[in-house]
Design an enzyme around this catalytic site. Structure first.
Site, PDB file in Angstrom:
ATOM      1  N   PRO A  11       0.877  -1.203  -0.087  1.00  0.00           N
ATOM      2  CA  PRO A  11      -0.006   0.040   0.194  1.00  0.00           C
ATOM      3  C   PRO A  11       0.836   1.267  -0.087  1.00  0.00           C
ATOM      4  O   PRO A  11       1.950   1.421   0.365  1.00  0.00           O
ATOM      5  CB  PRO A  11      -0.886  -0.077   1.231  1.00  0.00           C
ATOM      6  CG  PRO A  11      -0.083  -1.137   1.982  1.00  0.00           C
ATOM      7  CD  PRO A  11       0.673  -2.085   1.105  1.00  0.00           C
ATOM      8  N   ASN A  12       0.416   2.304  -0.729  1.00  0.00           N
ATOM      9  CA  ASN A  12       0.920   3.399  -0.773  1.00  0.00           C
ATOM     10  C   ASN A  12       2.542   3.541  -1.541  1.00  0.00           C
ATOM     11  O   ASN A  12       2.747   4.610  -2.023  1.00  0.00           O
ATOM     12  CB  ASN A  12       1.047   4.146   0.295  1.00  0.00           C
ATOM     13  CG  ASN A  12      -0.325   4.715   1.234  1.00  0.00           C
ATOM     14  OD1 ASN A  12      -1.178   5.074   0.711  1.00  0.00           O
ATOM     15  ND2 ASN A  12      -0.431   3.846   2.382  1.00  0.00           N
ATOM     16  N   ARG A  19       4.830  10.900  -2.642  1.00  0.00           N
ATOM     17  CA  ARG A  19       4.850  10.576  -1.226  1.00  0.00           C
ATOM     18  C   ARG A  19       6.132  11.027  -0.516  1.00  0.00           C
ATOM     19  O   ARG A  19       7.141  10.317  -0.658  1.00  0.00           O
ATOM     20  CB  ARG A  19       4.533   9.182  -1.212  1.00  0.00           C
ATOM     21  CG  ARG A  19       4.298   8.702   0.522  1.00  0.00           C
ATOM     22  CD  ARG A  19       4.204   7.246   0.487  1.00  0.00           C
ATOM     23  NE  ARG A  19       4.066   7.000   1.602  1.00  0.00           N
ATOM     24  CZ  ARG A  19       4.082   5.701   1.970  1.00  0.00           C
ATOM     25  NH1 ARG A  19       4.612   4.477   1.271  1.00  0.00           N
ATOM     26  NH2 ARG A  19       3.942   5.446   3.278  1.00  0.00           N
ATOM     27  N   TYR A  24      11.211   8.607   1.131  1.00  0.00           N
ATOM     28  CA  TYR A  24      11.107   7.712   0.282  1.00  0.00           C
ATOM     29  C   TYR A  24      11.656   7.938  -1.294  1.00  0.00           C
ATOM     30  O   TYR A  24      11.912   6.772  -2.032  1.00  0.00           O
ATOM     31  CB  TYR A  24       9.482   7.404  -0.031  1.00  0.00           C
ATOM     32  CG  TYR A  24       9.027   6.544   1.307  1.00  0.00           C
ATOM     33  CD1 TYR A  24       9.535   5.658   1.820  1.00  0.00           C
ATOM     34  CD2 TYR A  24       7.877   7.461   1.898  1.00  0.00           C
ATOM     35  CE1 TYR A  24       8.758   5.200   3.010  1.00  0.00           C
ATOM     36  CE2 TYR A  24       7.284   7.145   2.977  1.00  0.00           C
ATOM     37  CZ  TYR A  24       7.556   5.932   3.503  1.00  0.00           C
ATOM     38  OH  TYR A  24       7.171   5.435   4.793  1.00  0.00           O
ATOM     39  N   ASN A  75       8.037  -5.470  -0.761  1.00  0.00           N
ATOM     40  CA  ASN A  75       7.989  -4.446   0.136  1.00  0.00           C
ATOM     41  C   ASN A  75       6.629  -4.468   0.655  1.00  0.00           C
ATOM     42  O   ASN A  75       5.631  -3.926  -0.075  1.00  0.00           O
ATOM     43  CB  ASN A  75       8.353  -3.003  -0.493  1.00  0.00           C
ATOM     44  CG  ASN A  75       8.376  -1.892   0.331  1.00  0.00           C
ATOM     45  OD1 ASN A  75       7.885  -1.797   1.541  1.00  0.00           O
ATOM     46  ND2 ASN A  75       8.982  -0.644   0.117  1.00  0.00           N
ATOM     47  N   ALA A  78       3.113  -0.597   4.894  1.00  0.00           N
ATOM     48  CA  ALA A  78       2.403  -0.479   6.217  1.00  0.00           C
ATOM     49  C   ALA A  78       2.081  -1.971   6.668  1.00  0.00           C
ATOM     50  O   ALA A  78       1.847  -2.137   8.042  1.00  0.00           O
ATOM     51  CB  ALA A  78       1.429   0.586   6.547  1.00  0.00           C
ATOM     52  N   GLU A  99      12.537  -8.931   1.940  1.00  0.00           N
ATOM     53  CA  GLU A  99      11.869  -8.083   2.439  1.00  0.00           C
ATOM     54  C   GLU A  99      12.665  -6.935   2.328  1.00  0.00           C
ATOM     55  O   GLU A  99      13.949  -6.622   2.548  1.00  0.00           O
ATOM     56  CB  GLU A  99      11.582  -8.206   4.009  1.00  0.00           C
ATOM     57  CG  GLU A  99      10.553  -6.831   4.458  1.00  0.00           C
ATOM     58  CD  GLU A  99      10.442  -7.107   6.140  1.00  0.00           C
ATOM     59  OE1 GLU A  99      10.828  -8.185   6.810  1.00  0.00           O
ATOM     60  OE2 GLU A  99       9.780  -6.475   6.418  1.00  0.00           O
ATOM     61  N   HIS A 101      12.789  -2.385   2.454  1.00  0.00           N
ATOM     62  CA  HIS A 101      12.061  -1.329   2.723  1.00  0.00           C
ATOM     63  C   HIS A 101      12.860   0.025   2.095  1.00  0.00           C
ATOM     64  O   HIS A 101      14.130  -0.232   2.533  1.00  0.00           O
ATOM     65  CB  HIS A 101      12.040  -1.023   4.336  1.00  0.00           C
ATOM     66  CG  HIS A 101      10.962  -1.861   4.864  1.00  0.00           C
ATOM     67  ND1 HIS A 101       9.770  -1.851   4.833  1.00  0.00           N
ATOM     68  CD2 HIS A 101      11.237  -3.271   5.418  1.00  0.00           C
ATOM     69  CE1 HIS A 101       9.181  -3.045   5.396  1.00  0.00           C
ATOM     70  NE2 HIS A 101      10.103  -3.565   5.895  1.00  0.00           N
ATOM     71  N   ARG A 108      13.007   5.162  12.526  1.00  0.00           N
ATOM     72  CA  ARG A 108      11.774   5.874  12.439  1.00  0.00           C
ATOM     73  C   ARG A 108      10.794   5.597  13.561  1.00  0.00           C
ATOM     74  O   ARG A 108      11.343   5.040  14.851  1.00  0.00           O
ATOM     75  CB  ARG A 108      11.105   5.585  11.223  1.00  0.00           C
ATOM     76  CG  ARG A 108      11.828   6.028   9.945  1.00  0.00           C
ATOM     77  CD  ARG A 108      11.098   5.705   8.586  1.00  0.00           C
ATOM     78  NE  ARG A 108       9.879   6.556   8.453  1.00  0.00           N
ATOM     79  CZ  ARG A 108       8.927   6.296   7.717  1.00  0.00           C
ATOM     80  NH1 ARG A 108       9.187   5.134   6.639  1.00  0.00           N
ATOM     81  NH2 ARG A 108       8.014   6.876   7.391  1.00  0.00           N
TER      82      ARG A 108
HETATM   83  C1  DQA Z   1       7.989   1.178   3.962  1.00  0.00           C
HETATM   84  C2  DQA Z   1       7.997   1.265   5.399  1.00  0.00           C
HETATM   85  C3  DQA Z   1       6.933   1.339   5.887  1.00  0.00           C
HETATM   86  O1  DQA Z   1       6.935   1.550   7.379  1.00  0.00           O
HETATM   87  C4  DQA Z   1       5.742   2.159   5.361  1.00  0.00           C
HETATM   88  O2  DQA Z   1       4.488   2.068   5.993  1.00  0.00           O
HETATM   89  C5  DQA Z   1       5.847   1.908   3.905  1.00  0.00           C
HETATM   90  C6  DQA Z   1       7.002   2.224   3.302  1.00  0.00           C
HETATM   91  C7  DQA Z   1       9.431   1.543   2.977  1.00  0.00           C
HETATM   92  O3  DQA Z   1       9.651   1.149   1.930  1.00  0.00           O
HETATM   93  O4  DQA Z   1      10.291   2.079   3.519  1.00  0.00           O
HETATM   94  O5  DQA Z   1       4.515   2.391   3.125  1.00  0.00           O
HETATM   95  O6  DQA Z   1       7.794  -0.270   3.883  1.00  0.00           O
END
Ligand code: DQA
Length: 144
Positions: A11-12, A19, A24, A75, A78, A99, A101, A108
């Site tokens: 998501p996102n 964003r 990011y 990835n 959240a 995984e 990020h 954070r």
């Molecule tokens: C993320 C880190 C997560 O905490 C966050 O909710 C994201 C992006 C990252 O790529 O740094 O959506 O996965």
């Protein structure tokens, strides 16, 4: 035959570029996906990329990876911090998952420090921006 890797973003992550670029980076998801396909090809991997904002869709794609892909780069966004369903799907398929990020989740907010995915991942890369995907693909090329 080339090994097949599914790169999944949660998501996102479709909002990358707009964003929080200070957290990011400025690359869009399309930029990252294009780089993943090229970086994979350079190390002999066939890469397919997908993104979803829906937890169940990610679960379904992880399940359907059996027999179609040799490994995943994930990835979970959240959902890393909330999803027992994604944890269970990874355990169920038994495929290697790296995984990734973009940000360093440990530097954070406290709610980002725990990931339900990490215990079932082959490895975890965080804090290195879009390079994390490339590093994950290189690691998979060596391991597969
Ligand atoms: C993320 C880190 C997560 O905490 C966050 O909710 C994201 C992006 C990252 O790529 O740094 O959506 O996965």
């Amino acid at each position: 035959m080339a090994k097949r890797v599914l790169v999944l973003n949660g998501p996102n992550l479709n909002m990358l570029g707009i964003r929080e670029p200070q957290t990011y980076g400025s690359q869009t998801l399309a930029d990252i996906e294009k780089a993943c396909i090229a970086d994979g090809k350079a190390v002999g991997l066939t890469v397919e990329c997908r993104q979803s904002n829906i937890e169940g869709e990610l679960v379904t794609w992880i399940q359907q990876a059996i027999g179609k892909f040799d490994a995943l780069v994930l990835n979970p966004g959240a959902y890393s911090h909330t999803s027992i369903a994604i944890h269970d799907a990874i355990r169920a398929v038994g495929l290697p998952v790296i995984e990734v990020h973009l940000s360093n989740i440990h530097a954070r907010e406290a709610f980002r420090h725990h990931s339900y995915v990490s215990p079932v991942a082959l490895g975890v890369i965080c804090g290195l921006g879009a390079s994390g995907y490339k590093l994950a693909l290189h690691a998979l090329a060596e391991k597969l």
